[in-house]
Design an enzyme around this catalytic site. Structure first.
Site, PDB file in Angstrom:
ATOM      1  N   ASP A  34       0.815  -1.223   0.000  1.00 58.38           N
ATOM      2  CA  ASP A  34       0.000   0.000   0.000  1.00 58.38           C
ATOM      3  C   ASP A  34       0.851   1.276   0.000  1.00 58.38           C
ATOM      4  O   ASP A  34       0.423   2.316   0.481  1.00 58.38           O
ATOM      5  CB  ASP A  34      -0.961   0.028   1.207  1.00 58.38           C
ATOM      6  CG  ASP A  34      -1.773  -1.242   1.329  1.00 58.38           C
ATOM      7  OD1 ASP A  34      -2.412  -1.622   0.332  1.00 58.38           O
ATOM      8  OD2 ASP A  34      -1.765  -1.865   2.408  1.00 58.38           O
ATOM      9  N   HIS A  62      -4.101  -2.081  -6.433  1.00 57.92           N
ATOM     10  CA  HIS A  62      -3.267  -0.942  -6.817  1.00 57.92           C
ATOM     11  C   HIS A  62      -4.185   0.185  -7.288  1.00 57.92           C
ATOM     12  O   HIS A  62      -4.906   0.035  -8.264  1.00 57.92           O
ATOM     13  CB  HIS A  62      -2.284  -1.332  -7.921  1.00 57.92           C
ATOM     14  CG  HIS A  62      -1.247  -2.310  -7.468  1.00 57.92           C
ATOM     15  ND1 HIS A  62      -0.211  -2.731  -8.277  1.00 57.92           N
ATOM     16  CD2 HIS A  62      -1.069  -2.940  -6.285  1.00 57.92           C
ATOM     17  CE1 HIS A  62       0.553  -3.580  -7.597  1.00 57.92           C
ATOM     18  NE2 HIS A  62       0.046  -3.718  -6.406  1.00 57.92           N
ATOM     19  N   THR A 145      -6.317 -12.108   2.542  1.00 57.83           N
ATOM     20  CA  THR A 145      -7.524 -11.495   1.989  1.00 57.83           C
ATOM     21  C   THR A 145      -8.593 -12.504   1.601  1.00 57.83           C
ATOM     22  O   THR A 145      -9.683 -12.119   1.198  1.00 57.83           O
ATOM     23  CB  THR A 145      -7.166 -10.673   0.733  1.00 57.83           C
ATOM     24  OG1 THR A 145      -6.600 -11.552  -0.258  1.00 57.83           O
ATOM     25  CG2 THR A 145      -6.165  -9.576   1.068  1.00 57.83           C
TER      26      THR A 145
END
Length: 489
Positions: A34, A62, A145
Site C-alpha cells: 500500500d 493498486h 484477503t
C-alpha cells in the site's frame, strides 16, 4: 478515453539506450504494501514500452487516480491508462480468471482498449474455487484477503493431489477447456465431501465453474502461449518496467513468517516470475510511504499503539468495521491531541484514508521507519526511492509530538540493535504547498536530506498528494544542510 498521449513525458526522464537491446527496471514496495506503487508506475509508464507483473494476484489492490476518478486495479498492470504501453502478466502470477475478466470489462467501459496490448503468460497459475474456499476458512490465522492465492501457490508446488492434477495453468484452458473445468470441479467436490458434504461457499463456487467457459472466452485472446514473448521484445529494444504486487517485507521467504504473502516479492524474482533473462536488468526502484501501514497480523516495529493497535485492527477486520464506523465514533482532530499513540494512530488512519483497497479494513499505522528502510535498501540494492504521502506528515505538527516522529539509527552508518525515535521539526503545510508548485523550501530540502542520509539511497521523487501532478521529481544531487532533530523518549 482515460489516457495520456504517446508523446507525454513522465516525471522522470529516461536516457535512450545506446544498445540495440532493451532493458528492464524493477519497481517494488519497500514496506508492507500500500505504498502507492501504482501511482509511481502511472507516472513512469511513458518512459517504457512494456509494464509487467511478475507475482501475486487479486490479493493486491493498486489504486490510480485518473481524470475519470479513482480505479483499483487488482491484476492488470498499472500502465493500463497509457495507450502506448504494452501490458504483460507473467508466469509467476496467480490469476483469478473471473475477477480478471471483470477488470478487463471495467477498463473497456472506461473507454480504454486492451486489444493488442495485453498478454498473459499461458503458464500463470489459475486460482480455482477450492483455493478460495480453503483460504476463506483459514485466512484469520495469518490475516490474508481470502482470495485463494496461498492455496493456489501451494498446489503449484504440490502438483497432484489424490491422483488429480491441481497445478492448473491458463494454458490448460486453451488446450482442453472441458477437461480443465472437470478437474476443478472434481477437486472441489472431494473437498466438500471430506467436510461432510456442506460448505458456506458451495453454491458460489458451483456458479463460478458454470460461468468459466464464458470467462475463458473473454481471456482467450490475451493468453500468450509463447514463453519467450517478453524476452524477444527486449532483445529487439523494448524497455520494460516490472511492477511488484505485494512488498518486500511480505516476501514468502524474506519476510517474518508466517505473517507474509505466499509469493516472492523481492526484486530479484521479477526475472523468474516475469519470464525475462536477468541479463537485461538495469536498475531497481523502491517505493515507500511516510505514513507507514500494515494490513493483517505480524511484526510492526514502528506501530503507533503497539499490540493494542494490532488487536483493534484485527477485530475490526473480522467484524467488517471500516472507515464509516470510525467516523461515527471518533473526531480525528481530537484524537490527534491525545498523549496516547494508539489514538494518534487512529487519527492518522482516518485523516489519511489508510484502509484496505480491496477489503476496506483498517490498516495498522506506524511512524516513518528509516532504520528498517535502510536495511531493506541495502539488502536488495535499491538504486533510488519514491516517498509517498509526505504531505500527510504535517498532521503530526498538530499532535502532541509537535513534529514528525521518525525511527532511525542515531548515526546513519550505525549497526546498533535498537533504533531511536527522533522528532523531525519544521515540516509545515506551507512547505507542502510550495512543493506542489515545484519549489523546495529549506524545511523540505532539509527533510529530504535527512531521509536520504538515514535511508541510504537518493530520493527520486516525493508524493505530496494523490493526484498525478502532486508527484514532485527530485534531482539525485541536491546538497542541503543537515536538519536538527530532537530525541523523543
Amino acid at each position: 478515453m482515460t489516457s495520456v498521449s504517446c508523446s507525454a513525458t513522465s516525471h522522470v526522464s529516461h536516457q535512450p539506450s545506446s544498445r540495440t537491446e532493451g532493458y528492464a527496471d524493477v519497481l517494488v514496495g519497500l514496506q508492507y504494501g500500500d505504498e502507492g506503487k501504482a501511482k509511481i508506475i502511472d507516472a513512469l509508464a511513458p518512459g517504457y514500452d512494456v509494464i509487467a507483473r511478475f507475482n501475486g494476484g487479486a490479493n493486491a489492490g493498486h489504486t490510480i487516480d485518473t481524470p475519470r476518478g479513482r480505479v483499483a486495479l487488482r491484476q492488470l498492470p498499472s500502465g493500463v491508462f497509457h495507450p502506448c504501453a504494452e501490458l504483460y502478466i507473467g508466469s509467476g502470477c496467480a490469476i483469478n480468471p473471473w475477477k480478471l475478466a471483470e477488470e478487463i470489462e471495467q477498463i473497456r467501459e472506461m473507454g480504454v482498449s486492451l486489444e493488442g496490448r495485453l498478454r498473459i503468460s499461458a503458464r500463470a497459475a489459475i486460482v480455482q474455487p477450492h483455493h478460495m474456499a480453503l483460504d476463506r476458512t483459514a485466512s484469520h490465522t495469518i490475516g490474508t484477503t481470502g482470495n485463494g492465492i496461498g492455496p493456489c501457490y501451494a498446489d503449484r508446488a504440490l502438483r497432484v493431489r489424490n491422483d488429480t492434477r491441481v497445478n492448473l495453468m491458463l494454458g490448460d484452458l486453451l488446450s482442453n477447456e472441458t477437461e480443465t473445468i472437470a478437474s476443478m470441479r472434481q477437486v472441489f467436490t472431494r473437498m466438500i465431501n471430506a467436510e461432510g458434504g456442506t460448505s458456506p461457499w458451495m453454491a458460489e463456487m458451483s456458479d463460478l465453474l458454470l460461468g468459466l467457459p464464458r470467462v475463458a472466452q473473454t481471456l482467450r485472446e490475451y493468453i500468450a502461449p509463447d514463453r519467450s514473448w517478453l524476452a524477444n521484445r527486449v532483445a529487439n529494444g523494448a524497455r520494460v518496467l516490472f511492477e511488484g504486487a505485494q512488498s518486500i517485507l511480505l516476501d514468502v521467504v524474506d519476510g517474518s513468517q508466517p505473517y507474509v504473502t505466499s509469493s516472492h516479492t523481492v526484486p530479484a524474482y521479477a526475472y523468474v516470475g516475469g519470464d525475462l533473462p536477468p541479463k537485461y536488468h538495469r536498475r531497481t526502484i523502491g517505493v515507500a510511504k511516510a505514513i507507514v501501514s500494515r494490513v493483517g497480523r505480524g511484526p510492526f516495529p514502528s506501530e503507533l499503539g503497539g499490540e493494542r493497535s494490532a488487536q483493534y485492527c484485527d477485530e475490526a477486520s473480522q467484524s467488517r468495521r471500516g472507515a464509516a464506523d470510525e467516523l461515527k465514533q471518533h473526531l480525528p482532530d481530537s484524537l490527534l491531541q491525545s498523549s496516547d499513540p494508539f489514538d494518534v494512530g487512529t487519527a492518522l488512519r482516518m485523516l489519511t484514508g489508510e484502509y484496505g483497497t480491496g477489503t476496506g479494513r483498517p490498516r495498522r499505522i506506524g511512524m516513518l521507519d528509516l532504520a528498517q528502510l535502510r536495511e531493506v535498501i541495502k539488502a536488495h540494492a535499491i538504486d533510488c526511492v519514491y516517498l509517498n504521502k509526505v504531505d500527510c506528515l504535517t498532521h503530526y505538527v498538530h499532535s502532541t509530538y509537535q513534529g514528525v516522529p521518525v525511527r532511525v539509527h542515531r548515526e546513519a552508518l550505525s549497526h546498533d540493535a535498537t533504533p531511536d525515535v527522533l522528532i523531525y521539526p519544521g515540516l509545515t503545510e506551507r512547505s507542502i504547498a510550495l512543493g506542489r508548485e515545484g519549489t523546495l523550501d529549506a524545511a523540505m530540502q532539509g527533510f529530504i536530506d535527512f531521509v536520504e542520509r538515514h535511508a541510504g539511497a537518493p530520493l527520486a521523487g516525493i508524493g505530496l498528494g494523490p493526484e498525478r501532478a502532486s508527484l514532485m521529481a527530485l534531482s539525485v544531487h541536491h546538497p542541503v544542510p543537515h536538519a536538527a532533530v530532537e530525541e523523543h523518549g
